[in-house]
Write an enzyme that holds these catalytic residues in place. Structure first.
Site: not given
Lengths: 380, 380
Positions: B92-95, B145, B193, B220, B310, B339
């Site tokens: 959401s971008g809350g962090f 959040d 949270q 969180g 890889c 890698h």
């Protein structure tokens, strides 16, 4: 072990040929992506193969400073170190050293200069450059030359040509004395200088051809002279080179420059434009140059070049590419460099096809007209 | 249009499952490469597919600022804009917003903050975030959040959990009112949270489960607490989540963190470590972390991780990778990120295989022992 040029077809002065090397065959005319430091910036070797790169260019000056000849030797040469199995050509680094104005000291013996990385004192002589190129193991090695700036006084150009010739002779002698370090053949090309003076150009190439090299480069162009001067000197030089050897026009150029130089009989080209411009948000397309920061692309979800088959054009729109540059995302540089190189390589394949089918002149005119048509950003 | 989680197998608390989306099936446990701005930094989408990425993470905060919802809507959503055909999850971008200390103003209605790009005023409410996530079109959307820092006073954590719950409710209501904009289903996940307080964690998850979401995230964590605190809270939370829904542990973590959290019943993970460290010259291998600037690698031409399949490990040696970072070549970031992601994804596939074959505990112990063995840079 073998190196051989095979002239397949001429159409006017334009030539189609094959350069046979122990790392495979190079179809000419050919464009060499620039991998100065042992990587074509932001492009994986498998991507170079995917877009049809046949040979890449490394730089002896840069590679000798870092990683240095000992690491390259222990790696088994540059091909192995960087994971590139096709041919490599190394420039001698003369162009770079002579660009270090003030930081270099030229004598008959060679050039003293300071490393641009740590300022440490360095010395390049013709013999030293050959030793380094043997350690690198490029399929095509270039002699150490002096690349004069533009404009260049006649007297200085004369001295420079004379030194370039003495150095070429020393390079060839040392090249013959010192065998390859790896299991493949290496060829040595001479480089003609002489600024914009035809008598010097003629003298220089004449002597180089007398010495005998596996191929001949036209150096000292694309350094500030006009396009017409460049075409004029290129044509003059190409006419004085043996038809059975490849001709390499160093540091050239735009798609239009390539067309005109192929038309004057050149076979090999290298230039920073597709890679450097790709990292700066500038694209080459069949309809001319495109500057992605132009706001006209903000909501333009079409491919950069609708006729292009590269990964970038097949999967991403102009708006996304523009956004990546705005957001300073590395992927923007990767995708645009990939497209630009793909465009250059495809362009050269088309030129070759036109020569082989004896329709180079009409292909060239149609291509120039398209390149000069209304640019993509003001069109359709 | 469908979104569905299928629990296939449990082994102790560890789980193997399938997340069905309209962009394909995701096998869990799964690691989500981080594509904050609509690109996993320095990696092409086709390379993500090659190394087995099943779902990537985008960030609503970043994408709303640039390119912005209008361009995303006109492009037909993020999948089309960025050329990625598999599932996407958007945080959401809350962090991010709650990390903008001093640049934000939190009220019951939402958060006012300034764009980190141009300082322009922005407002995120639960409803606004849902609208943005509809415009982006991620297969899995996260509620808005409040992510509390560590340490966090009990009183603040309590208030924050209460607000997070009221916002979750508003997100769900608006999610149900506002249909998808594209032809595929979108699912909404709740985020628990409560900092390191178990009573708050329990209360938060209990209420979220009552509201009912398609999946539940543990938020969180990995914000500065000890690993043992993190494992303890993770285990406590996972035990309180319904077994029939996917469990997403946000922002975690190292390979060891992943092992321990899978062992405690988590299914989904994201973390910047493989990508960010890859750009800084740090590699994850089956024998632990490797810092490429270490001079021990200067002439070490072996693959980074000899057992790795890889592109990087199959084609390049440690000395070349080290050199690329020394020379500040972009290709170094590309190859190492590729890698590292490949290692993380392969690691998760092995974990899943072990769960399905009911040998997770022994696999985990053997893997931990190898990770903690003598590091690559002092070995073989």
């Amino acid at each position: 072990m073998s190196f051989r040029f095979e002239l397949q077809k001429t159409d006017g002065s334009a030539r189609a040929g094959l350069i046979h090397t122990d790392h495979g065959v190079v179809e000419t005319p050919v464009f060499l992506p620039i991998g100065t430091q042992g990587t074509v910036k932001s492009i994986e070797p498998r991507e170079l193969e995917e877009i049809g790169a046949q040979i890449v260019l490394g730089n002896t000056y840069h590679l000798s400073l870092r990683p240095g000849e000992e690491i390259l030797r222990k790696a088994g040469g540059l091909h192995r170190f960087v994971g590139w199995k096709k041919p490599i050509l190394t420039d001698s680094g003369g162009f770079q050293i002579f660009s270090l104005e003030g930081l270099r000291d030229v004598s008959e013996e060679g050039v003293r200069f300071q490393s641009h990385i740590d300022g440490s004192p360095q010395f390049f002589s013709p013999e030293r450059v050959i030793d380094l190129e043997r350690a690198i193991g490029a399929d095509i090695m270039m002699v150490l030359d002096e690349c004069t700036p533009n404009p260049c006084a006649y007297e200085y150009a004369t001295e420079s040509v004379e030194r370039t010739l003495r150095w070429a002779e020393r390079c060839k002698t040392h090249f013959l004395e010192r065998p390859p370090e790896y299991e493949h053949a290496q060829a040595l090309f001479g480089i003609g200088q002489g600024s914009t003076y035809k008598d010097l150009r003629e003298q220089c190439l004449g002597k180089l051809v007398e010495m005998g090299f596996a191929g001949y480069a036209i150096g000292g162009l694309a350094v500030g002279e006009t396009a017409n001067e460049m075409y004029d000197i290129t044509e003059f030089c190409a006419e004085r080179l043996p038809s059975e050897k490849p001709r390499y026009l160093m540091g050239v150029g735009t798609p239009e420059n390539l067309l005109e130089s192929i038309d004057r009989g050149c076979d090999m080209f290298d230039c920073v434009l597709p890679t450097r411009n790709g990292r700066n948000g500038m694209a080459f397309t069949s309809r001319g140059k495109v500057t992605l920061k132009n706001s006209i692309f903000k909501e333009d979800f079409r491919p950069l070049d609708p006729g292009c088959s590269c990964y970038t054009c097949q999967n991403f729109g102009r708006a996304y590419l523009r956004y990546l540059f705005q957001a300073k995302e590395i992927l923007g540089m990767q995708l645009l460099t990939l497209h630009n190189l793909s465009f250059y390589l495809s362009f050269m394949r088309s030129a070759r096809g036109a020569i082989i089918e004896a329709r180079f002149a009409s292909w060239k005119n149609a291509t120039l007209a398209r390149l000069h048509a209304e640019p993509v950003d003001q069109h359709d």
